[in-house]
Design a protein around this motif. Structure first.
Motif, PDB file in Angstrom:
ATOM      1  N   ARG A 104       0.834  -1.209   0.000  1.00 20.57           N
ATOM      2  CA  ARG A 104       0.000   0.000   0.000  1.00 20.57           C
ATOM      3  C   ARG A 104       0.864   1.253   0.000  1.00 20.57           C
ATOM      4  NH1 ARG A 104      -3.481  -0.364   4.664  1.00 20.57           N
ATOM      5  NH2 ARG A 104      -1.549   0.042   5.781  1.00 20.57           N
ATOM      6  N   ALA A 108      -0.229   3.082  -3.341  1.00 23.40           N
ATOM      7  CA  ALA A 108      -1.451   3.873  -3.160  1.00 23.40           C
ATOM      8  C   ALA A 108      -1.414   5.226  -3.866  1.00 23.40           C
ATOM      9  CB  ALA A 108      -1.734   4.078  -1.670  1.00 23.40           C
ATOM     10  N   HIS A 147      -7.524   1.286  -1.063  1.00 22.34           N
ATOM     11  CA  HIS A 147      -6.335   2.151  -1.063  1.00 22.34           C
ATOM     12  C   HIS A 147      -5.474   1.971  -2.309  1.00 22.34           C
ATOM     13  CE1 HIS A 147      -6.556   2.303   3.595  1.00 22.34           C
ATOM     14  NE2 HIS A 147      -7.307   3.237   3.045  1.00 22.34           N
ATOM     15  N   VAL A 148      -5.436   0.762  -2.860  1.00 27.02           N
ATOM     16  CA  VAL A 148      -4.570   0.491  -4.020  1.00 27.02           C
ATOM     17  C   VAL A 148      -5.373   0.398  -5.319  1.00 27.02           C
ATOM     18  CG1 VAL A 148      -2.763  -0.570  -2.615  1.00 27.02           C
ATOM     19  CG2 VAL A 148      -4.526  -2.026  -3.664  1.00 27.02           C
TER      20      VAL A 148
END
Length: 180
Positions: A104, A108, A147-148
């Protein structure tokens, strides 16, 4: 190629059975799959280096020399991913958390250019023992997907009480990845 990332040192346990079920589902549907057991790989926790971000935020890579860059590339080149973890204290295993946290941090801020952006992801939480904690573990992994910029397609909670039906659900989910 589909990637199955597992994170349990118990090679004969529930998490391993989930990984095998996903693999069997991919192969039965005509897909190719690879199981990567990160509990057996060199994978370190985040060092929180530099000013707290190190090179991960600006360069999208970590300073630690381990399997993370290989996993980033495999996910980028995959057709889809299964993340399969045992549940420890209502969360993913420590090894899975190492992976989730560092991936992440590196991916991200890439938004739609990240390795997992737009990828189908299946999330599997395998709770032996009491069977508690699958829901909270799955929530944590789903937040990681957000988040990704990955697309969580499946969320399967597996316990010793529902093992038979859950393993079949994992096989079917893998087959759907191939057929879509």
């Amino acid at each position: 190629m589909y990637i199955i990332i597992t994170s349990s040192p118990n090679t004969d346990g529930l998490t391993a059975a989930c990984g095998k079920a996903a693999y069997d589902g991919f192969v039965a549907a005509g897909g190719e799959a690879e199981i990567i057991d990160i509990s057996a790989a060199k994978l370190e926790p985040c060092l929180i280096c530099g000013n707290g971000w190190g090179t991960c935020r600006d360069q999208g890579k970590c300073v630690t020399n381990d399997i993370l860059p290989e996993l980033q590339e495999k996910i980028r080149n995959s057709d889809g991913v299964f993340l399969i973890t045992p549940v420890y204290w209502q969360q993913p295993s420590e090894r899975m958390k190492y992976f989730l946290d560092r991936f992440r941090r590196c991916e991200a801020f890439k938004r739609n250019e990240g390795a997992a952006a737009g990828k189908q992801i299946a999330l599997v939480a395998a709770a032996g023992g009491s069977g508690n904690g699958t829901a909270t573990c799955l929530v944590e992994m789903e937040l990681w997907c957000r988040h990704v910029n990955a697309i969580p397609q499946e969320r399967v909670g597996v316990t010793r009480f529902n093992q038979e039906t859950a393993l079949e659900a994992i096989k079917q989910a893998a087959a759907r990845f191939v057929k879509e």
